[in-house]
Design a protein around this motif. Structure first.
Motif, PDB file in Angstrom:
ATOM      1  N   THR A 124      -5.643  -4.785  -3.878  1.00 35.61           N
ATOM      2  CA  THR A 124      -5.212  -4.498  -5.368  1.00 35.61           C
ATOM      3  C   THR A 124      -3.954  -3.582  -5.070  1.00 35.61           C
ATOM      4  O   THR A 124      -2.600  -3.370  -4.380  1.00 35.61           O
ATOM      5  CB  THR A 124      -6.030  -2.982  -4.741  1.00 35.61           C
ATOM      6  N   GLY A 125      -3.514  -3.796  -6.510  1.00 41.10           N
ATOM      7  CA  GLY A 125      -2.210  -3.137  -6.928  1.00 41.10           C
ATOM      8  C   GLY A 125      -2.303  -2.944  -8.130  1.00 41.10           C
ATOM      9  O   GLY A 125      -3.027  -4.069  -8.985  1.00 41.10           O
ATOM     10  N   THR A 126      -0.722  -2.485  -8.426  1.00 41.51           N
ATOM     11  CA  THR A 126      -0.281  -2.403  -9.870  1.00 41.51           C
ATOM     12  C   THR A 126      -0.661  -3.784 -11.231  1.00 41.51           C
ATOM     13  O   THR A 126      -1.135  -3.528 -12.408  1.00 41.51           O
ATOM     14  CB  THR A 126       0.915  -2.106 -10.038  1.00 41.51           C
TER      15      THR A 126
ATOM     16  N   LYS B 279       9.328   1.443  -0.073  1.00 38.70           N
ATOM     17  CA  LYS B 279       9.555   0.865  -1.489  1.00 38.70           C
ATOM     18  C   LYS B 279      10.708   0.095  -1.951  1.00 38.70           C
ATOM     19  O   LYS B 279      11.295   0.882  -2.722  1.00 38.70           O
ATOM     20  CB  LYS B 279       8.291   0.713  -2.755  1.00 38.70           C
TER      21      LYS B 279
ATOM     22  N   GLU C 286      -1.788  -6.667   4.834  1.00 36.63           N
ATOM     23  CA  GLU C 286      -1.022  -6.437   3.541  1.00 36.63           C
ATOM     24  C   GLU C 286      -1.477  -8.076   2.390  1.00 36.63           C
ATOM     25  O   GLU C 286      -1.000  -8.724   3.142  1.00 36.63           O
ATOM     26  CB  GLU C 286      -0.085  -5.907   2.990  1.00 36.63           C
TER      27      GLU C 286
ATOM     28  N   TYR D 206      10.799  -7.043   0.667  1.00 40.56           N
ATOM     29  CA  TYR D 206      10.569  -8.363  -0.675  1.00 40.56           C
ATOM     30  C   TYR D 206      11.838  -9.080  -0.478  1.00 40.56           C
ATOM     31  O   TYR D 206      11.086 -10.772   0.038  1.00 40.56           O
ATOM     32  CB  TYR D 206      10.768  -7.504  -1.597  1.00 40.56           C
TER      33      TYR D 206
ATOM     34  N   GLY E 229      -0.556   1.820  -1.445  1.00 39.41           N
ATOM     35  CA  GLY E 229      -0.367   2.226  -2.876  1.00 39.41           C
ATOM     36  C   GLY E 229      -1.585   3.128  -4.033  1.00 39.41           C
ATOM     37  O   GLY E 229      -2.094   3.179  -3.017  1.00 39.41           O
ATOM     38  N   ILE E 230      -1.200   2.983  -4.876  1.00 37.69           N
ATOM     39  CA  ILE E 230      -1.571   3.337  -5.928  1.00 37.69           C
ATOM     40  C   ILE E 230      -2.999   3.471  -6.109  1.00 37.69           C
ATOM     41  O   ILE E 230      -4.271   3.865  -6.204  1.00 37.69           O
ATOM     42  CB  ILE E 230      -0.489   4.155  -7.129  1.00 37.69           C
ATOM     43  N   THR E 231      -3.429   1.976  -6.665  1.00 36.96           N
ATOM     44  CA  THR E 231      -4.811   1.208  -6.705  1.00 36.96           C
ATOM     45  C   THR E 231      -5.188   1.405  -5.564  1.00 36.96           C
ATOM     46  O   THR E 231      -6.756   1.451  -5.506  1.00 36.96           O
ATOM     47  CB  THR E 231      -4.621  -0.367  -6.957  1.00 36.96           C
ATOM     48  N   ARG E 232      -4.704   1.263  -3.821  1.00 41.02           N
ATOM     49  CA  ARG E 232      -5.698   0.925  -3.431  1.00 41.02           C
ATOM     50  C   ARG E 232      -5.782   2.570  -3.289  1.00 41.02           C
ATOM     51  O   ARG E 232      -7.576   2.243  -2.775  1.00 41.02           O
ATOM     52  CB  ARG E 232      -4.863   0.963  -1.912  1.00 41.02           C
TER      53      ARG E 232
ATOM     54  N   ARG F 162       6.292  -8.510   8.223  1.00 40.46           N
ATOM     55  CA  ARG F 162       6.811  -7.838   7.223  1.00 40.46           C
ATOM     56  C   ARG F 162       7.215  -6.790   7.292  1.00 40.46           C
ATOM     57  O   ARG F 162       8.239  -6.232   7.170  1.00 40.46           O
ATOM     58  CB  ARG F 162       5.900  -7.624   5.834  1.00 40.46           C
TER      59      ARG F 162
ATOM     60  N   ARG G 142       5.671   8.809  -3.609  1.00 41.95           N
ATOM     61  CA  ARG G 142       6.284   7.621  -3.017  1.00 41.95           C
ATOM     62  C   ARG G 142       7.446   7.649  -3.490  1.00 41.95           C
ATOM     63  O   ARG G 142       8.118   7.396  -2.180  1.00 41.95           O
ATOM     64  CB  ARG G 142       5.648   6.635  -3.810  1.00 41.95           C
TER      65      ARG G 142
ATOM     66  N   LEU H 125       2.232  -0.616   1.890  1.00 43.69           N
ATOM     67  CA  LEU H 125       2.489   0.368   1.350  1.00 43.69           C
ATOM     68  C   LEU H 125       1.515   1.349   1.000  1.00 43.69           C
ATOM     69  O   LEU H 125       0.127   0.759   0.985  1.00 43.69           O
ATOM     70  CB  LEU H 125       3.333  -0.307   0.380  1.00 43.69           C
TER      71      LEU H 125
ATOM     72  N   THR I  10       2.169  -8.358  -2.660  1.00 43.38           N
ATOM     73  CA  THR I  10       2.177  -6.904  -2.622  1.00 43.38           C
ATOM     74  C   THR I  10       0.979  -6.525  -3.241  1.00 43.38           C
ATOM     75  O   THR I  10       0.952  -6.106  -4.666  1.00 43.38           O
ATOM     76  CB  THR I  10       3.447  -7.424  -3.840  1.00 43.38           C
ATOM     77  N   SER I  11       0.211  -6.595  -2.729  1.00 43.52           N
ATOM     78  CA  SER I  11      -1.026  -5.590  -2.802  1.00 43.52           C
ATOM     79  C   SER I  11      -1.739  -5.494  -1.613  1.00 43.52           C
ATOM     80  O   SER I  11      -1.160  -5.977  -0.344  1.00 43.52           O
ATOM     81  CB  SER I  11      -1.476  -6.802  -3.592  1.00 43.52           C
ATOM     82  N   ASN I  12      -2.776  -3.988  -1.329  1.00 41.87           N
ATOM     83  CA  ASN I  12      -3.506  -3.651  -0.056  1.00 41.87           C
ATOM     84  C   ASN I  12      -4.768  -5.212  -0.641  1.00 41.87           C
ATOM     85  O   ASN I  12      -5.081  -5.244  -1.831  1.00 41.87           O
ATOM     86  CB  ASN I  12      -3.430  -2.211  -0.533  1.00 41.87           C
TER      87      ASN I  12
HETATM   88  C1  LIG Z   1       3.970  -4.180  -0.482  1.00 46.65           C
HETATM   89  C2  LIG Z   1       2.973  -3.636  -1.698  1.00 46.65           C
HETATM   90  N1  LIG Z   1       1.754  -3.359  -1.253  1.00 46.65           N
HETATM   91  C3  LIG Z   1       0.657  -2.887  -2.319  1.00 46.65           C
HETATM   92  C4  LIG Z   1       1.163  -2.688  -2.796  1.00 46.65           C
HETATM   93  C5  LIG Z   1       0.112  -2.230  -4.436  1.00 46.65           C
HETATM   94  O1  LIG Z   1       0.323  -0.608  -4.676  1.00 46.65           O
HETATM   95  P1  LIG Z   1       0.066  -0.306  -5.654  1.00 46.65           P
HETATM   96  O2  LIG Z   1      -1.912   0.051  -5.785  1.00 46.65           O
HETATM   97  O3  LIG Z   1       0.675   1.114  -6.120  1.00 46.65           O
HETATM   98  O4  LIG Z   1       0.727  -1.231  -6.565  1.00 46.65           O
HETATM   99  C6  LIG Z   1       2.686  -3.113  -3.630  1.00 46.65           C
HETATM  100  C7  LIG Z   1       2.078  -3.225  -4.975  1.00 46.65           C
HETATM  101  O5  LIG Z   1       2.828  -2.104  -5.514  1.00 46.65           O
HETATM  102  C8  LIG Z   1       3.360  -3.172  -2.690  1.00 46.65           C
HETATM  103  O6  LIG Z   1       3.857  -4.384  -3.479  1.00 46.65           O
END
Ligand SMILES: Cc1ncc(COP(=O)(O)O)c(C=O)c1O
Ligand SMILES: Cc1ncc(COP(=O)(O)O)c(C=O)c1O
Lengths: 355, 355
Positions: free
Chosen positions: B300-302, B196, B232, B201, B258-261, B186, B94, B256, B235-237
């Motif tokens: 979902t998010g870190t 990112k 989104e 932000y 997302g890795i959790t996504r 956004r 990423r 974004l 800051t998560s999906n």
């Molecule tokens: C805008 C946004 N979307 C989604 C995510 C989720 O991404 P990840 O699952 O990689 O943390 C984040 C946070 O990192 C984010 O800032």
């Protein structure tokens, strides 16, 4: 003056640059203005101190979440030795609006202007006087609170730094070649296009790089929704003279409300010309270009004042404007505005402010 | 290891925080990773050194034009004492994509991961082991070249800082109240939504502030063009379970990745569930909510891994999801992902990387 800022003078004054080799934004003066914000004290401790590196925690919010803003204006030395600013109250007002959008605490507009005057006054010897040169004034705010997490910071720095600069175009008012951007978008309704913040410029770098690679100086941005209305040119506002009408994009939140733009509109009205702040499609521009009705096009901004456009390229099509030469109106506006700024044209509107 | 970074150890180790009172992103460890970029040397001088303030010229590009990016991931200590990262290669990838959009020079992805391992290794004693705690890892890049003018910088710093953090929600997996954002945007196609970067932000702060003032924890973003497709959450999906189908927005450049996504999509597929990456209107979500077909919704998010949504508000209308309680699928995903991350669920996919 309502405000009185303490001054700590440098003990190591730098050598002033040769006015003949000045470029843009690479040399800084001996002093800077600095003020801090905390929730308990609000904005406080405004002072002038030697220009020096900042010490910031690596977790400072500005590095991660770009909570930051800036302004730009110029100080000129007139022939009779006065130091003149051009409409600094407009920069103060725009700062208020930007801060509101960015969740940055409001700065009193009078303080903003007084701070500029104070620091420019201290470094007045740095203002070059050669034609086309000036002292570029850069007020900016950064969030310096150290934390990770997306929320407005509660500690900020407001600074003003100064840079002696040369003429924007070395060969004088040379018409530029502009590329109409189809892929990237600068701003969209509900976004931050009307605010003067770092993020807008970071987002624009890629497009600019692409334009340069194709031999263009700048990009003309289209609106982000329909991708057909003309908005701005790089870091300046765009004007089109189509027949007798001078057209520029309206202030609907996606373009920066330029101070030069406002001044140009004012002058044109004063001169009895027809000025329209209206949405205009790139199709309309190209049709006017092909039929010969697009008689002039120019960009307006603090850096170059008026910058004529000689060629426009869009999806492989090109139009040449006014044979690639400076138009009459562009030249007249430049002469008037630049003349006002350096104190050689009588200032009937009270636009210049003496330091 | 292909890379070997010199380590300068601190002579003043800090006291480690009480694991019971840890919050998010306020305490930093003893060391940080630092590497520099110049056009002549490329990325060079990667090293680990004591955590300390940065010295930057006030004209550094990051303060003015926000040429910066960041990443975020967590290091966990497993019961048997191993230190685990979760899919750090995805953060490296990423970063490559973000850098490309931001005109920041490419960082070798292997170096990126090795640097994380190296600095986490040096500060491994800082990783808390209490349930829900972890060491948050923040790689970031800033343009530190001092100049004013809009162009890509040619000097950068790449750093990694570390922060021991507590559980994101103190009371465990509590469902949140989400506000559908109608006014602010956004991201938009052609913009920077998939990168990112700080600017995204900064642009979101105002909306978040508005949501908080109305008693909501986060905002659900709609697309910037038609203002009707869900994108989104803060800051998560965002994921929606509608009947048997689990829906999330596709990766078309405005959200974004997302890795959790990505991990959730993988797990759901593995479990034989129907997952759709498709555009879905907020109307469809509200209709499903009212008819009872919206059985679960989660972010979902870190930071929080899985964060169930209990209430959604849009233009004065409200829907309650799963009676405001945690859904079965949300809980199952959380248990699986968090279990993998802390090394208690068998890692068949090779997602965890030992330091
Ligand atoms: C805008 C946004 N979307 C989604 C995510 C989720 O991404 P990840 O699952 O990689 O943390 C984040 C946070 O990192 C984010 O800032
Ligand atoms: C995006 C953008 N538009 C327009 C302008 C012109 O504004 P002004 O005339 O106030 O310099 C600038 C430069 O300041 C700018 O950055």
């Amino acid at each position: 003056m309502k405000y009185n800022f303490p001054v700590i003078k440098t003990t190591h004054p730098k050598e002033k640059p040769d006015p003949d080799t000045l470029r843009f934004g690479q040399i800084f003066t001996d002093h800077m203005f600095m003020m801090e914000y905390s929730p308990e004290q609000g904005w406080h401790n405004g002072r002038i101190q030697p220009y020096a590196p900042l010490q910031l925690d690596p977790a400072a919010a500005v590095f991660h979440y770009a909570q930051e803003m800036f302004e730009g204006l110029k100080a000129y030395k007139s022939k009779d030795g006065r130091v003149l600013l051009f409409r600094p109250d407009m920069n103060a007002r725009r700062t208020t609006n930007t801060n509101e959008r960015m969740c940055i605490p409001h700065i009193d507009e009078e303080l903003f202007v007084e701070a500029i005057k104070a620091v420019v006054g201290v470094d007045r010897e740095w203002i070059p006087s050669k034609k086309g040169t000036s002292l570029y004034v850069r007020p900016f705010i950064i969030a310096d609170e150290p934390f990770l997490g997306v929320r407005p910071a509660d500690h900020f720095l407001f600074m003003i730094i100064l840079s002696p600069v040369g003429p924007y175009y070395e060969g004088g008012l040379a018409p530029t070649k502009i590329y109409v951007e189809n892929e990237f978008v600068r701003a969209t309704p509900g976004g931050t296009g009307a605010a003067k913040i770092g993020g807008n410029y970071a987002a624009s770098l890629k497009s600019q790089e692409k334009a340069h690679e194709s031999g263009y100086e700048q990009v003309l941005w289209l609106d982000g929704v329909e991708r057909k209305y003309v908005e701005e040119i790089g870091t300046s506002n765009a004007f089109f003279k189509i027949g007798d009408e001078v057209v520029t994009a309206p202030l609907t939140g996606t373009i920066l409300p330029g101070i030069t733009r406002d001044s140009v509109i004012n002058l044109l009205k004063q001169w009895g010309m027809k000025v329209s702040e209206r949405r205009m499609t790139i199709d309309e521009v190209f049709e006017a270009g092909k039929s010969g009705k697009l008689v002039e096009m120019f960009a307006t901004g603090t850096a170059a004042v008026i910058s004529p456009v000689g060629e426009l390229s869009w999806k492989g099509e090109k139009v040449t404007i006014n044979n690639g030469e400076i138009g009459e109106l562009s030249q007249k506006l430049y002469d008037e505005l630049y003349g006002l700024q350096i104190g050689e044209v009588e200032d009937k509107l009270g636009w210049t402010v003496e330091v």
